[in-house]
Design an enzyme around this catalytic site. Structure first.
Site, PDB file in Angstrom:
ATOM      1  CG  ASN A   9      29.944  33.028  42.790  1.00 50.77           C
ATOM      2  OD1 ASN A   9      30.226  34.101  43.310  1.00 50.77           O
ATOM      3  ND2 ASN A   9      30.312  32.705  41.561  1.00 50.77           N
ATOM      4  CD  GLU A  10      29.337  35.364  38.762  1.00 52.23           C
ATOM      5  OE1 GLU A  10      29.841  36.482  38.609  1.00 52.23           O
ATOM      6  OE2 GLU A  10      29.719  34.348  38.145  1.00 52.23           O
ATOM      7  CD  GLU A  17      32.655  37.904  41.376  1.00 50.99           C
ATOM      8  OE1 GLU A  17      32.910  37.888  40.144  1.00 50.99           O
ATOM      9  OE2 GLU A  17      32.305  36.901  42.004  1.00 50.99           O
ATOM     10  CD  GLU A  71      37.356  32.743  37.308  1.00 50.00           C
ATOM     11  OE1 GLU A  71      36.455  33.510  36.943  1.00 50.00           O
ATOM     12  OE2 GLU A  71      37.440  32.281  38.457  1.00 50.00           O
ATOM     13  CE  LYS A  72      46.995  29.569  32.570  1.00 48.51           C
ATOM     14  NZ  LYS A  72      45.782  28.887  32.064  1.00 48.51           N
ATOM     15  CD1 TRP A  73      45.568  32.980  30.764  1.00 44.43           C
ATOM     16  CD2 TRP A  73      47.037  34.550  31.347  1.00 44.43           C
ATOM     17  NE1 TRP A  73      46.827  32.486  30.523  1.00 44.43           N
ATOM     18  CE2 TRP A  73      47.749  33.432  30.864  1.00 44.43           C
ATOM     19  CE3 TRP A  73      47.753  35.673  31.773  1.00 44.43           C
ATOM     20  CZ2 TRP A  73      49.130  33.400  30.799  1.00 44.43           C
ATOM     21  CZ3 TRP A  73      49.135  35.636  31.705  1.00 44.43           C
ATOM     22  CH2 TRP A  73      49.815  34.511  31.223  1.00 44.43           C
ATOM     23  CG  HIS A  74      39.382  37.608  35.886  1.00 48.18           C
ATOM     24  ND1 HIS A  74      39.414  38.729  36.687  1.00 48.18           N
ATOM     25  CD2 HIS A  74      38.118  37.533  35.408  1.00 48.18           C
ATOM     26  CE1 HIS A  74      38.225  39.304  36.682  1.00 48.18           C
ATOM     27  NE2 HIS A  74      37.420  38.600  35.912  1.00 48.18           N
TER      28      HIS A  74
END
Length: 691
Positions: free
Chosen positions: A160-161, A320, A368-371
C-alpha cells in the site's frame, strides 16, 4: 525504452456483466461481525461491486510467526462474493506486526541522523532489509496459496502506497544497496565521480565502498546535488524492487490474476517515479485527495490526466479518494456539495474505469477516525451516503451506455511532467527556493483550460512529441537524448511552449554551458546569461516585474540578453531603469525548421499565462484551439469510433449554459432537459453526453 507489462484488468465475477468498478477500502477487522451484514446491505444499496480487503491486516492474518488465521477473512470474502461484490485482496504487507519488529528490530528504517524509526504507525520497514523481505514474501506465499482458487478475488493489491512514510532509509542495509545500485548504473567509480562532480569540495572517491547515503551533514550545509538526485532515483528503485519481489511471488502461485499497487499521483506528488513504476503493474491505480480551495477541481482533472499519461491511455483504477474531509492536513476542509459526484466523474472522464474511496465505513478509533468515508459516523442517513448512492447510479448508467471500452481521446496539446526534474529542483542550493518544477505544469494546464483547451498531462518519457503542440514547463533536466527529441519535434513542424527553468542541466544535474537554456537555445531563439529571482524576504528586494502585455511576473525571471534573427518578442518587462530589466524580452516566439516555439522567460502564474496565451496561440498558428474556458470538455471514444462520450464540467461559481448535443446519460447539478442542444450546468455540476 522500458518494456511495459501487458495491460490486464480485473474481470467481473462469474455471471456478472462488466461495469465500472465501484467501492473502496473495506476493513471488516475493525468491526464486530454483527456489522458485516449491514455493510453488505448498504454496499448493494450504493451500487458497490468491489472492495479492497486486508490492506493493514497482517497482525490479524498472522498473529504469531508462522501461524495463519484465514477464518475471519474467508468468512467476509465469502459473504461479499455471494452478494456479488468482488474483492481486490491485499498482500497485507504494508505494516508489519509487533511480534516481527520486536524479534527483528533490524528491519526498521533509520532517518538521516541514524535514529531508528520505531513501530507505532505504519510503513516502519526498510525496503532493503533481507530479513523483512523474507517475512513479507512468506506472507505473500501464504496468501496466494490460500486464495489461489477463490472465485471472488479478482485482483491483488500489493502492499500500500509504497514510500508514503519509508521513502528514504539511511541504514547500513540501504548503504550496501546504494553501493550496488551505483555499481550497476555507472560501472566504474570514475563514472560516479564524474556524474556527481566530486572534484568540488574534495569529495572524490577511490572505490564503491566509499559511497554512503546522503546522511546528516550538519545544519546549513549542502548535500552533493548529483548524489542526492541519484539517491532519490535509488530510493524509488529500491521500493520498486521490493514491490516486484512481492508481485512475482503472488504471480507465480496465481498466474493470470491482475496485480497492482496504489500510486500517489497528484500535482505535487513526486515521492516515486510513478511513470517508471507504471511499466511494472498490470494496471495503473492511484490514490488522490483533493486540494481545498479554488484549485480543487482543476487539480483533480490535472492529476487524473497525468495518471492517464502514466497508464498510456489504458484503463486505470482510482483506488482511493475521499468523500469529504481527510484527517492529515492542519485544517481538514469539507468537500463542497456536488464534488463527490463531480470529482469521480472527472476521473472517469480522464480514463478511469474504477472509482473507489478510502474507506467504506468511517473508523471510530485510530489515527484515521476523522477521515471521511462512504458511510460516515452519522451513518446511512447522511448527505455523504446519499451522494455515494447517487454516484453509484451514475456509474451504472455510464456502464450501461457503453463507456467501458472507450478511452480518453488524445488532446491537441501535451503538458510535460518530469519526476526527476522535480527532484532536482528540490535541492537546497538553487537560484530560488520558491521555484519548483511541479507548479508550472499545473499552472499551464489551468491556463490552457481558461482558454477552452483541455490538455493531456504526460510524462517526459511518453510520446509528447506526437502532439500538435507541447509544453515544457520548467523541465529543469534535459538529457542529450531529450534535447534531441525537442529539436527534432520543432524542426519537423511541432509547436512548442518552453518556460524559464527548462533545460538548465543534464540528467546528472550538470549545467549546460554557454547560456541558458543550454541544450535548446537554438530551438527557442533566446540566450539567458543570468537570472532575476524575486521575493520579499528582505527589505527592498524586488518581488514582481510588470510586462507590457498587462501581466506581472513573480518569483523568477530570466535575463534574456539576446534573441535569434528568427525570433520576435511578444512581451517585454517594464521597470525602473536602475533594476536593469526595462525592455528585456519576457515572451519570445522563434521559427526553427518547419516549426515554431514560444519561450516564456518568467513565472506568470495561472492568471498571467491565461492572459498571455491568446497572443502566443496566434503567433504559433494555434488560435483555432481556443474555446469556452468556463467548461472543461473531456472526451472518450472507442477504438472503432462508434461510441463517443463527452463530459462537461462547470469550472466556475456561476451557472453556465453550453452546447451538449446528443443523449444525456448523466446530469449532476445540471438541467438534463437540453433544448436546442444546450444544457445549463450549476457550480460543481457535470453533464455526460453520448453521441
Amino acid at each position: 525504452m522500458t518494456k511495459r507489462r501487458k495491460h490486464s484488468w480485473p474481470q467481473p465475477l462469474k455471471g456478472a456483466e462488466a461495469r465500472i468498478w465501484y467501492g473502496g477500502d473495506y476493513n471488516p477487522d475493525q468491526w464486530p461481525e454483527s456489522v458485516w451484514d449491514e455493510d453488505i446491505e448498504l454496499m448493494l444499496k450504493a451500487g458497490v461491486n468491489l472492495v479492497s480487503v486486508g490492506i493493514f491486516s497482517w497482525a490479524k492474518i498472522e498473529p504469531r510467526e508462522g501461524e495463519y488465521d484465514f477464518d475471519w477473512l474467508d468468512r467476509i470474502i465469502d459473504k461479499l462474493g455471494r452478494a456479488g461484490i468482488a474483492v481486490d485482496l491485499a498482500s497485507a504487507t504494508a505494516s508489519p506486526p509487533m511480534w516481527l519488529t520486536q524479534a527483528h528490530p533490524e528491519v526498521l528504517w533509520k532517518d538521516e541522523r541514524g535514529d531508528t524509526v520505531w513501530p507505532g504507525a505504519r510503513e516502519h520497514w526498510r525496503p532493503t532489509s533481507p530479513v523483512f523481505r523474507d517475512y513479507a514474501l512468506a506472507l505473500c506465499r501464504a496468501m496466494a496459496e490460500h486464495y489461489k482458487d477463490n472465485p471472488y478475488v479478482v485482483a491483488w493489491h500489493v502492499s500500500n502506497e509504497y514510500g508514503c512514510h519509508n521513502r528514504f532509509d539511511y541504514s547500513d542495509d540501504a548503504l550496501r544497496a546504494f553501493q550496488k545500485w551505483c555499481r550497476k548504473r555507472y560501472k566504474t567509480i570514475d563514472a560516479v565521480n564524474d556524474a556527481w562532480g566530486t572534484a568540488f569540495w574534495a569529495q572524490r572517491m577511490n572505490d564503491f565502498s566509499e559511497i554512503i547515503p546522503p546522511r546528516y551533514i550538519g545544519d546549513g550545509n549542502f548535500i552533493n546535488p548529483g548524489k542526492l538526485l541519484d539517491y532519490k532515483r535509488f530510493s524509488s528503485d529500491a521500493l520498486k524492487e521490493f514491490y516486484i519481489a512481492e508481485r512475482d511471488t503472488l504471480e507465480e502461485i496465481t498466474p493470470g490474476r491482475p496485480l497492482t499497487t496504489n500510486f500517489m499521483v497528484s500535482a505535487g506528488g513526486s515521492l516515486l517515479d510513478y511513470d517508471d513504476w507504471g511499466a511494472d503493474v498490470d494496471f495503473v491505480s492511484n490514490d488522490h485527495y483533493f486540494t481545498p480551495g479554488e484549485a480543487h477541481f482543476d487539480e483533480v482533472a490535472y492529476s487524473a490526466s497525468l495518471v492517464d499519461g502514466i497508464a498510456r491511455k489504458q484503463p486505470w483504477f482510482q483506488m482511493e479518494h475521499s468523500t469529504s474531509a481527510v484527517n492529515w492536513r492542519p485544517i481538514n476542509y469539507r468537500a463542497e456539495p456536488g464534488s463527490v459526484v463531480r470529482d469521480s466523474l472527472a476521473q472517469v472522464a480522464m480514463g478511469a474505469d474504477a472509482i473507489c474511496y478510502f474507506q467504506w465505513r468511517q473508523s471510530k478509533a485510530g489515527a484515521e477516525k476523522w477521515h471521511s468515508s462512504m458511510v460516515p459516523h452519522a451513518g446511512a442517513d447522511s448527505q455523504i451516503f446519499r451522494d455515494v448512492c447517487e454516484l453509484g447510479v451514475d456509474l451504472g448508467r455510464l456502464s450501461e451506455a457503453g463507456v467501458l471500452g472507450t478511452k480518453l481521446d488524445k488532446a491537441k496539446v501535451a503538458v510535460v511532467f518530469d519526476y526527476e526534474s522535480e527532484w532536482a529542483t528540490e535541492h537546497t542550493a538553487t537560484p530560488s527556493q520558491q521555484v519548483r518544477h511541479w507548479t508550472e505544469p499545473l499552472d499551464w494546464f489551468r491556463a490552457l483550460a481558461d482558454n477552452g483547451i483541455t490538455a493531456d498531462v504526460v510524462p517526459v518519457r511518453s510520446d509528447w512529441d506526437t502532439y500538435k503542440a507541447a509544453v515544457l514547463p520548467s523541465v529543469y533536466l534535459l538529457s542529450e537524448a531529450t534535447s534531441r527529441r525537442v529539436r527534432d519535434y520543432v524542426a519537423n513542424g511541432g509547436r512548442l511552449f518552453v518556460t524559464y527553468y527548462t533545460g538548465l542541466a543534464d540528467e546528472n544535474d550538470h549545467i549546460w554551458l554557454g547560456g541558458y537554456p543550454g541544450s535548446i537555445r537554438d530551438v527557442v531563439g533566446v540566450r539567458v546569461e543570468e537570472f532575476y529571482p524575486m521575493g520579499d524576504d528582505l527589505p527592498g528586494t524586488p518581488d514582481r516585474l510588470a510586462l507590457d502585455n498587462g501581466t506581472t511576473a513573480h518569483d523568477f525571471a530570466d535575463v534574456i540578453t539576446s534573441t535569434a534573427d528568427s525570433a520576435r518578442v511578444l512581451a517585454s518587462y517594464q521597470s525602473e531603469p536602475w533594476i536593469g530589466m526595462n525592455g528585456v524580452p519576457a515572451i519570445v516566439v522563434n521559427d526553427f525548421g518547419d516549426g515554431r516555439s514560444a519561450y516564456v522567460g518568467c513565472r506568470l502564474g495561472r492568471e498571467g499565462l491565461a492572459k498571455s496565451l491568446p497572443a502566443m496561440l496566434e503567433a504559433l498558428g494555434l488560435e483555432e484551439l481556443k474555446g469556452d474556458g468556463r467548461v472543461l470538455r473531456v472526451e472518450r471514444t472507442d477504438e472503432a469510433g462508434d461510441r463517443h462520450f463527452e463530459f462537461l464540467f462547470n469550472r466556475t461559481h456561476d451557472p453556465v449554459t453550453v452546447s451538449a448535443e446528443g443523449e444525456i446519460v448523466v446530469a449532476s447539478l445540471a438541467d438534463a432537459q437540453a433544448e436546442d442542444g444546450n444544457v445549463t450546468i450549476a457550480p460543481n455540476g457535470v453533464v455526460v453526453v453520448k453521441r
